[in-house]
Design a protein around this motif. Structure first.
Motif, PDB file in Angstrom:
ATOM      1  N   LEU A  19       0.818  -1.211   0.000  1.00  0.00           N
ATOM      2  CA  LEU A  19       0.000   0.000   0.000  1.00  0.00           C
ATOM      3  C   LEU A  19       0.848   1.255   0.000  1.00  0.00           C
ATOM      4  O   LEU A  19       0.472   2.259  -0.603  1.00  0.00           O
ATOM      5  N   GLU A  20       1.991   1.211   0.654  1.00  0.00           N
ATOM      6  CA  GLU A  20       2.881   2.378   0.680  1.00  0.00           C
ATOM      7  C   GLU A  20       3.393   2.723  -0.718  1.00  0.00           C
ATOM      8  O   GLU A  20       3.728   3.864  -0.996  1.00  0.00           O
ATOM      9  N   LEU A  21       3.450   1.733  -1.602  1.00  0.00           N
ATOM     10  CA  LEU A  21       3.940   1.974  -2.961  1.00  0.00           C
ATOM     11  C   LEU A  21       2.917   2.674  -3.852  1.00  0.00           C
ATOM     12  O   LEU A  21       3.228   3.076  -4.959  1.00  0.00           O
ATOM     13  N   LYS A  22       1.688   2.773  -3.394  1.00  0.00           N
ATOM     14  CA  LYS A  22       0.613   3.496  -4.080  1.00  0.00           C
ATOM     15  C   LYS A  22       0.082   2.843  -5.353  1.00  0.00           C
ATOM     16  O   LYS A  22      -0.989   3.164  -5.800  1.00  0.00           O
ATOM     17  N   VAL A  23       0.845   1.953  -5.980  1.00  0.00           N
ATOM     18  CA  VAL A  23       0.374   1.322  -7.218  1.00  0.00           C
ATOM     19  C   VAL A  23       0.422  -0.208  -7.160  1.00  0.00           C
ATOM     20  O   VAL A  23      -0.128  -0.866  -8.026  1.00  0.00           O
ATOM     21  N   ALA A  24       1.080  -0.773  -6.167  1.00  0.00           N
ATOM     22  CA  ALA A  24       1.185  -2.235  -6.072  1.00  0.00           C
ATOM     23  C   ALA A  24      -0.182  -2.824  -5.728  1.00  0.00           C
ATOM     24  O   ALA A  24      -0.986  -2.204  -5.042  1.00  0.00           O
ATOM     25  N   ASN A  25      -0.435  -4.038  -6.232  1.00  0.00           N
ATOM     26  CA  ASN A  25      -1.704  -4.701  -5.955  1.00  0.00           C
ATOM     27  C   ASN A  25      -1.464  -6.157  -5.556  1.00  0.00           C
ATOM     28  O   ASN A  25      -0.322  -6.569  -5.384  1.00  0.00           O
ATOM     29  N   LEU A  26      -2.535  -6.925  -5.427  1.00  0.00           N
ATOM     30  CA  LEU A  26      -2.405  -8.317  -5.005  1.00  0.00           C
ATOM     31  C   LEU A  26      -1.587  -9.151  -5.977  1.00  0.00           C
ATOM     32  O   LEU A  26      -0.808 -10.015  -5.553  1.00  0.00           O
ATOM     33  N   ASP A  27      -1.731  -8.919  -7.266  1.00  0.00           N
ATOM     34  CA  ASP A  27      -0.933  -9.680  -8.233  1.00  0.00           C
ATOM     35  C   ASP A  27       0.554  -9.453  -8.017  1.00  0.00           C
ATOM     36  O   ASP A  27       1.361 -10.373  -8.167  1.00  0.00           O
ATOM     37  N   ASP A  28       0.929  -8.228  -7.653  1.00  0.00           N
ATOM     38  CA  ASP A  28       2.334  -7.938  -7.361  1.00  0.00           C
ATOM     39  C   ASP A  28       2.791  -8.717  -6.125  1.00  0.00           C
ATOM     40  O   ASP A  28       3.911  -9.234  -6.092  1.00  0.00           O
ATOM     41  N   ILE A  29       1.945  -8.799  -5.123  1.00  0.00           N
ATOM     42  CA  ILE A  29       2.281  -9.571  -3.921  1.00  0.00           C
ATOM     43  C   ILE A  29       2.440 -11.048  -4.276  1.00  0.00           C
ATOM     44  O   ILE A  29       3.385 -11.699  -3.837  1.00  0.00           O
ATOM     45  N   PHE A  30       1.541 -11.575  -5.100  1.00  0.00           N
ATOM     46  CA  PHE A  30       1.640 -12.980  -5.502  1.00  0.00           C
ATOM     47  C   PHE A  30       2.936 -13.223  -6.286  1.00  0.00           C
ATOM     48  O   PHE A  30       3.605 -14.243  -6.086  1.00  0.00           O
ATOM     49  N   ASP A  31       3.300 -12.287  -7.170  1.00  0.00           N
ATOM     50  CA  ASP A  31       4.557 -12.403  -7.918  1.00  0.00           C
ATOM     51  C   ASP A  31       5.758 -12.394  -6.970  1.00  0.00           C
ATOM     52  O   ASP A  31       6.720 -13.145  -7.145  1.00  0.00           O
ATOM     53  N   TRP A  32       5.701 -11.528  -5.962  1.00  0.00           N
ATOM     54  CA  TRP A  32       6.775 -11.447  -4.967  1.00  0.00           C
ATOM     55  C   TRP A  32       6.900 -12.762  -4.198  1.00  0.00           C
ATOM     56  O   TRP A  32       8.001 -13.277  -3.998  1.00  0.00           O
ATOM     57  N   LEU A  33       5.785 -13.328  -3.802  1.00  0.00           N
ATOM     58  CA  LEU A  33       5.820 -14.592  -3.068  1.00  0.00           C
ATOM     59  C   LEU A  33       6.379 -15.710  -3.936  1.00  0.00           C
ATOM     60  O   LEU A  33       7.127 -16.568  -3.445  1.00  0.00           O
ATOM     61  N   ASP A  34       6.066 -15.697  -5.230  1.00  0.00           N
ATOM     62  CA  ASP A  34       6.665 -16.655  -6.168  1.00  0.00           C
ATOM     63  C   ASP A  34       8.177 -16.453  -6.252  1.00  0.00           C
ATOM     64  O   ASP A  34       8.953 -17.413  -6.286  1.00  0.00           O
ATOM     65  N   TYR A  35       8.591 -15.192  -6.308  1.00  0.00           N
ATOM     66  CA  TYR A  35      10.018 -14.859  -6.359  1.00  0.00           C
ATOM     67  C   TYR A  35      10.735 -15.383  -5.114  1.00  0.00           C
ATOM     68  O   TYR A  35      11.795 -16.015  -5.218  1.00  0.00           O
ATOM     69  N   GLU A  36      10.147 -15.147  -3.944  1.00  0.00           N
ATOM     70  CA  GLU A  36      10.735 -15.649  -2.694  1.00  0.00           C
ATOM     71  C   GLU A  36      10.863 -17.173  -2.716  1.00  0.00           C
ATOM     72  O   GLU A  36      11.891 -17.719  -2.327  1.00  0.00           O
ATOM     73  N   LEU A  37       9.817 -17.842  -3.166  1.00  0.00           N
ATOM     74  CA  LEU A  37       9.817 -19.297  -3.231  1.00  0.00           C
ATOM     75  C   LEU A  37      10.882 -19.813  -4.198  1.00  0.00           C
ATOM     76  O   LEU A  37      11.606 -20.768  -3.888  1.00  0.00           O
ATOM     77  N   ASP A  38      10.996 -19.171  -5.358  1.00  0.00           N
ATOM     78  CA  ASP A  38      12.020 -19.568  -6.333  1.00  0.00           C
ATOM     79  C   ASP A  38      13.421 -19.465  -5.733  1.00  0.00           C
ATOM     80  O   ASP A  38      14.249 -20.366  -5.918  1.00  0.00           O
ATOM     81  N   LEU A  39      13.693 -18.374  -5.033  1.00  0.00           N
ATOM     82  CA  LEU A  39      15.003 -18.210  -4.402  1.00  0.00           C
ATOM     83  C   LEU A  39      15.240 -19.301  -3.366  1.00  0.00           C
ATOM     84  O   LEU A  39      16.328 -19.881  -3.290  1.00  0.00           O
ATOM     85  N   HIS A  40      14.227 -19.564  -2.572  1.00  0.00           N
ATOM     86  CA  HIS A  40      14.339 -20.589  -1.531  1.00  0.00           C
ATOM     87  C   HIS A  40      14.633 -21.959  -2.150  1.00  0.00           C
ATOM     88  O   HIS A  40      15.490 -22.707  -1.665  1.00  0.00           O
ATOM     89  N   GLU A  41      13.925 -22.299  -3.219  1.00  0.00           N
ATOM     90  CA  GLU A  41      14.126 -23.587  -3.890  1.00  0.00           C
ATOM     91  C   GLU A  41      15.514 -23.708  -4.512  1.00  0.00           C
ATOM     92  O   GLU A  41      16.071 -24.794  -4.601  1.00  0.00           O
ATOM     93  N   LYS A  42      16.085 -22.579  -4.930  1.00  0.00           N
ATOM     94  CA  LYS A  42      17.433 -22.571  -5.503  1.00  0.00           C
ATOM     95  C   LYS A  42      18.507 -22.529  -4.417  1.00  0.00           C
ATOM     96  O   LYS A  42      19.696 -22.605  -4.721  1.00  0.00           O
ATOM     97  N   GLY A  43      18.079 -22.336  -3.167  1.00  0.00           N
ATOM     98  CA  GLY A  43      19.036 -22.232  -2.062  1.00  0.00           C
ATOM     99  C   GLY A  43      19.722 -20.885  -2.001  1.00  0.00           C
ATOM    100  O   GLY A  43      20.767 -20.743  -1.368  1.00  0.00           O
ATOM    101  N   GLU A  44      19.136 -19.893  -2.645  1.00  0.00           N
ATOM    102  CA  GLU A  44      19.718 -18.551  -2.669  1.00  0.00           C
ATOM    103  C   GLU A  44      19.126 -17.703  -1.549  1.00  0.00           C
ATOM    104  O   GLU A  44      18.001 -17.916  -1.104  1.00  0.00           O
ATOM    105  N   GLU A  45      19.888 -16.720  -1.141  1.00  0.00           N
ATOM    106  CA  GLU A  45      19.473 -15.831  -0.063  1.00  0.00           C
ATOM    107  C   GLU A  45      18.663 -14.646  -0.612  1.00  0.00           C
ATOM    108  O   GLU A  45      19.010 -14.080  -1.657  1.00  0.00           O
ATOM    109  N   LEU A  46      17.612 -14.290   0.091  1.00  0.00           N
ATOM    110  CA  LEU A  46      16.806 -13.124  -0.273  1.00  0.00           C
ATOM    111  C   LEU A  46      17.562 -11.881   0.173  1.00  0.00           C
ATOM    112  O   LEU A  46      17.853 -11.719   1.356  1.00  0.00           O
ATOM    113  N   LYS A  47      17.886 -10.999  -0.776  1.00  0.00           N
ATOM    114  CA  LYS A  47      18.723  -9.844  -0.464  1.00  0.00           C
ATOM    115  C   LYS A  47      17.985  -8.515  -0.538  1.00  0.00           C
ATOM    116  O   LYS A  47      18.545  -7.489  -0.183  1.00  0.00           O
TER     117      LYS A  47
END
Length: 128
Positions: free
Chosen positions: A90-118
């Protein structure tokens, strides 16, 4: 007790604003009494259903885990969202639920690759 209701109302208000920003104009909050869902005020709503306003349109639903408004929100039995992430979006003023879902996918992909979220959601969103 009044300050707790104010907190619940504010948290569900964040959720409602994000739902509306995502195209879901009709938002209904519910709670359970005797194992049956009933409509309720925003500050009492442990569950929600939202639609885009059309008869055959898209709907989305979710609930606060354990009825703990402000804890972890489950959307479509698939996405687990912390309140802090709702606030960041909400602070970003334009982000929506689809952006949150994309972010959660990104986090999961990093986790599955064993990479650190930076980076956090805000920095990721600005880069995308």
């Amino acid at each position: 007790m009044k300050s707790l209701k104010n907190y619940y109302s504010a948290v569900n208000g964040l959720l409602e604003e994000l739902l509306r920003r995502s195209g879901y104009d009709d938002v209904l909050f519910m709670k359970y009494e005797n194992k049956k869902p009933i409509d309720c005020k925003k500050e009492e709503g442990t569950d929600f259903v939202a639609g885009d306003g059309s008869d055959d349109g898209e709907q989305i639903s979710g609930y606060w885990v354990g009825g703990d408004i402000g804890g972890i929100l489950v959307v479509h039995e698939e996405w687990f969202i912390k309140t802090d992430l709702l606030k960041e979006a909400l602070e970003l003023k334009v982000a929506n639920l689809d952006d949150i879902f994309d972010w959660l996918d990104y986090e999961l992909d990093l986790h599955e690759k064993g990479e650190e979220l930076k980076i956090n959601f805000k920095k990721w969103f600005k880069k995308k």
